[in-house]
Scaffold this active site. Structure first.
Site, mmCIF file in Angstrom:
data_model
loop_
_atom_site.group_PDB
_atom_site.id
_atom_site.type_symbol
_atom_site.label_atom_id
_atom_site.label_comp_id
_atom_site.label_asym_id
_atom_site.label_seq_id
_atom_site.Cartn_x
_atom_site.Cartn_y
_atom_site.Cartn_z
ATOM 1 N N ILE A 28 -39.588 65.386 74.967
ATOM 2 C CA ILE A 28 -38.440 66.103 75.911
ATOM 3 C C ILE A 28 -38.306 67.444 75.441
ATOM 4 O O ILE A 28 -37.979 67.666 74.055
ATOM 5 C CB ILE A 28 -37.476 65.264 75.915
ATOM 6 C CG1 ILE A 28 -36.345 65.850 76.733
ATOM 7 C CG2 ILE A 28 -36.638 64.807 74.673
ATOM 8 C CD1 ILE A 28 -35.025 65.026 77.096
ATOM 9 N N SER A 29 -38.355 68.510 76.094
ATOM 10 C CA SER A 29 -38.290 69.810 75.607
ATOM 11 C C SER A 29 -37.039 70.068 75.029
ATOM 12 O O SER A 29 -35.866 69.396 75.494
ATOM 13 C CB SER A 29 -38.495 70.853 76.846
ATOM 14 O OG SER A 29 -39.952 70.584 77.423
ATOM 15 N N GLN A 30 -36.844 71.042 74.117
ATOM 16 C CA GLN A 30 -35.606 71.520 73.639
ATOM 17 C C GLN A 30 -34.529 72.147 74.826
ATOM 18 O O GLN A 30 -35.330 72.765 75.637
ATOM 19 C CB GLN A 30 -35.980 72.697 72.755
ATOM 20 C CG GLN A 30 -34.950 73.403 72.041
ATOM 21 C CD GLN A 30 -35.619 74.465 71.094
ATOM 22 O OE1 GLN A 30 -36.622 74.472 70.971
ATOM 23 N NE2 GLN A 30 -34.505 75.458 70.711
#
Ligand code: SAH
Length: 226
Positions: free
Chosen positions: A63-65
């Site tokens: 999951i992206s930052q």
């Protein structure tokens, strides 16, 4: 303190961090302040959800930052009722952020397990997001053109097929570059064959955008091509 209040506090702190890092769009900040990111992480890691860091989800994906989600959403310049295609559903968090911005969201994921997981999350949280298990390199022809296309996996170059599915006046945002580092690239479609391209300054590192879905692995025709 009630658990939901703790999460709300953690999100408020995260939003302050994102402001310090240069996120300006108030709608983006408000949406991040509202969406429970901890519901998109594996259970047991709720506290980590509000650190400004990427996190491992199933199938070796991430999951992206939050900063990355924020800057991509800001660069996409989402307006209410815009039809947006996201490539790389992953946990579903970015798709929900887009839905909360008021967009009509289509999202595609090549890995079946992630597609199923995100679909369950959308249902549980009450979002009507159109999600499919398919190859993002194909876009989503039947629903094109899109006002915005957001690619959340690293690509060496932007596929023509996706530019074709972009509406005139629309924007595509994608991390373009080699596996170890990409530049956030924004392409504006001015007319059928005129594009305006610019870049955001900081470097990013996304998981790669791979061809085909994981159904192809069992498909003899695909195996022959390997
Ligand atoms: N947007 C996600 C994070 C994306 S990680 C989130 O909010 O959680 C990148 C995702 O892109 C991974 O789940 C990966 O499986 C997917 N992906 C990679 N190549 C793809 C392709 N060709 N088509 C669709 N999805 C792809």
């Amino acid at each position: 303190m009630e658990e939901s209040l703790i999460f709300k506090g953690l999100r408020a702190t995260l939003v302050e961090r994102l402001k310090e890092k240069g996120i300006r769009d108030i709608n983006v900040l408000n949406v991040i302040a509202r969406v429970p990111r901890h519901l998109f992480l594996p259970t047991g890691f709720e506290k980590q959800a509000y650190e400004d860091k990427p996190f491992s989800i199933a199938c070796g994906q991430t999951i992206s930052q939050p900063y990355t989600v924020a800057i991509q959403t800001e660069l996409l310049q989402v307006q209410r009722f815009d039809k947006i295609l996201e490539i790389g559903t992953g946990s579903g968090y970015q798709a929900v952020i887009l839905a909360e911005m008021g967009a009509i969201v289509y999202t595609v994921e090549r890995l079946r397990e992630l597609y199923l997981g995100a679909r369950r999350t959308f249902r549980q949280l009450g979002y009507s997001i159109d999600s499919s298990w398919s190859d993002g390199y194909e876009g989503k022809e039947n629903n094109a053109p899109f006002k915005g296309i957001l690619i959340t996996a690293a690509i060496p170059q932007i596929p023509q097929k996706l530019l074709d599915q972009l509406a005139t006046g629309g924007r595509l945002v994608a991390p373009v570059g080699k596996e170890d580092m990409q530049t956030m690239t924004v392409v504006e479609k001015i007319s059928d064959n005129e594009f305006n391209t610019f870049h955001h300054h900081s470097p990013f590192k996304f998981v790669p955008m791979l061809k085909g879905t994981d159904s192809n692995i069992h498909h003899p025709a695909f195996l022959n091509k390997q």
